[in-house]
Design a protein around this motif. Structure first.
Motif, mmCIF file in Angstrom:
data_model
loop_
_atom_site.group_PDB
_atom_site.id
_atom_site.type_symbol
_atom_site.label_atom_id
_atom_site.label_comp_id
_atom_site.label_asym_id
_atom_site.label_seq_id
_atom_site.Cartn_x
_atom_site.Cartn_y
_atom_site.Cartn_z
ATOM 1 N N THR A 114 0.832 -1.205 0.000
ATOM 2 C CA THR A 114 0.000 0.000 0.000
ATOM 3 C C THR A 114 0.865 1.253 0.000
ATOM 4 N N ILE A 153 -6.084 4.886 4.848
ATOM 5 C CA ILE A 153 -5.906 3.696 4.000
ATOM 6 C C ILE A 153 -4.717 2.870 4.466
ATOM 7 N N MET A 154 -3.620 3.521 4.822
ATOM 8 C CA MET A 154 -2.442 2.789 5.301
ATOM 9 C C MET A 154 -2.776 2.013 6.571
ATOM 10 N N MET A 198 -5.114 -1.017 5.786
ATOM 11 C CA MET A 198 -4.468 -2.158 5.131
ATOM 12 C C MET A 198 -3.541 -2.909 6.088
#
Length: 445
Positions: free
Chosen positions: A162, A363-364, A367
């Motif tokens: 990611t 998002i990091m 994930m």
């Protein structure tokens, strides 16, 4: 027709008929909002003693717990009454609807001076470990470290992929995102990681910590939501989980035959004394005898768990005392869990979470949490664990904010009986991450 004294007809709240409960709630909360003059200054009427603060906590807890248990979707998929209590009190704090003196009194009792949270954790650890059969106890703890490492590895891989999409070098992804999130929490992870960072780079620890706590806060929320989601998945696909008390597949009932053992108040007293002794061993080992292993500080809970496991594995503890410990654990987790959630909500800064909301960070963190779930579930399955329970304890309880985060995740997943494993994640797993970080920081910075 005579009244059935064993029935509960109509609406009941907090163990009382609704109208009696409402009167009690108003009475216990009123002193928080009424002031008196002391030395010419207005102060909160409520005392800061254990009796007063417990009443305040129960007042807030009954309200939000009832809401959380009744709201559709939330009660089945988000976390029910426990999570409603946590977020409800956090919202009251955020909007200034609980006086600062009231918040200070709650925090002092739950996690600071009196530290009721510590008593809660100790009772749950001793009861949950002593209720395990000897052979399954050994098998479950032997396979747990590989499950933790599996989650850590998958989190690093998925986080790295990611990060590459966002143009972040793998070293930065590992140091700034994966290690803080998978470090076992704030005090056991982000804080010592920032100290290692300062020692290696010479840069201020605060510069590392200020970003680490942001991504960890985001990940903590994802962990809580994911715990509730995994619990819902387990109810839809029962083969992925057990009875919510065990990790080992095929062990239909880990608890000893407690119902066949008659216990009395003396057995409860014996279990209490044993729990305090086990905690004292943890304090002695962590504080004096062997505070560090391979340079990494070992938390007293980790030593305590090891000692309780040894006692359970040797069979030295009488069946009556084991059954008493199980009864104590059931009472604490079943009746006092919402009290702990009030304390957690009173200490949770929603503004900190809102300030951390940036698309890349979200998002990091997401994930990495997903990687922790996949890795711990997969390796857990390979070593004979139920994948959902392994993902919650060895994965999500590594990626949340530690002690309070563990309780929030276990509460959302309805798996308080697995607290001993979650504490291993936060303490022992966090120690493993610190050892890894010492090498990573040295070679990559």
């Amino acid at each position: 027709m005579a009244e059935d004294k064993n029935s509960r007809s109509g609406l009941w709240l907090g163990g009382l008929p609704w109208w009696q409960a409402l009167i009690c709630i108003v009475l216990v909360l009123l002193p928080v909002y009424v002031t008196k003059m002391k030395d010419g200054n207005p102060v909160m009427l409520a005392a800061t003693t254990m009796t007063s603060v417990l009443g305040i906590c129960f007042g807030f807890a009954v309200i939000f717990n009832e809401i959380g248990e009744r709201v559709p979707i939330w009660n089945k998929y988000i976390g029910g009454g426990l999570l409603a209590t946590f977020f409800g009190v956090a919202l009251l704090r955020q909007f200034g609807l609980i006086p600062e003196a009231g918040l200070d009194a709650i925090n002092s009792f739950i996690s600071d001076d009196a530290n009721f949270l510590e008593l809660f954790i100790v009772m749950l650890i001793v009861g949950s470990v002593l209720s395990l059969e000897r052979d399954i106890l050994i098998r479950s703890f032997a396979g747990y470290i590989p499950a933790i490492l599996g989650g850590l590895l998958a989190a690093a891989i998925l986080g790295g992929i990611t990060g590459a999409i966002f143009g972040i070098p793998f070293s930065d992804t590992l140091i700034k995102y994966t290690l803080p999130i998978m470090g076992g929490g704030n005090g056991a992870g982000a804080v010592p990681l920032s100290q290692i960072y300062e020692q290696v780079t010479g840069d201020a620890a605060a510069n590392y910590y200020s970003f680490a706590i942001i991504v960890l806060t985001i990940a903590n929320i994802f962990c809580i939501i994911a715990s509730a989601a995994l619990n819902a998945l387990g109810e839809k696909v029962p083969t992925l989980t057990g009875d919510k008390k065990t990790l080992i597949r095929g062990a239909e009932e880990l608890a000893r035959d407690d119902q066949k053992v008659k216990t009395d108040n003396t057995d409860l007293a014996g279990a209490l004394l044993l729990a305090f002794a086990c905690f004292a061993v943890g304090e002695l080992m962590s504080g004096k005898i062997l505070p560090k292993i391979a340079g990494a500080p070992i938390h007293k809970y980790a030593y305590m768990i090891v000692f309780v496991v040894i006692l359970a594995a040797t069979g030295l503890i009488p069946a009556r005392v084991r059954a008493g410990a199980k009864r104590l654990q059931s009472f604490f987790s079943g009746q006092l869990g919402i009290i702990i959630m009030v304390g957690m909500g009173a200490d949770f800064n929603l503004a900190e979470l809102f300030n951390a909301i940036a698309p890349k960070n979200i998002i990091m963190a997401l994930m990495i949490v997903i990687g922790a779930i996949i890795g711990s579930a997969a390796v857990g399955y390979l070593v004979g664990f139920y994948p959902i329970d392994s993902a919650i304890t060895a994965g999500l309880c590594m990626a949340n904010r530690g002690g309070n985060g563990d309780l929030a995740c276990l509460g959302a997943a309805d798996r308080m009986d697995l607290i001993a494993y979650s504490q291993l994640s936060s303490r022992l797993g966090g120690g493993i991450v610190l050892i890894i970080a010492a090498f990573v920081f040295s070679f990559m910075l």
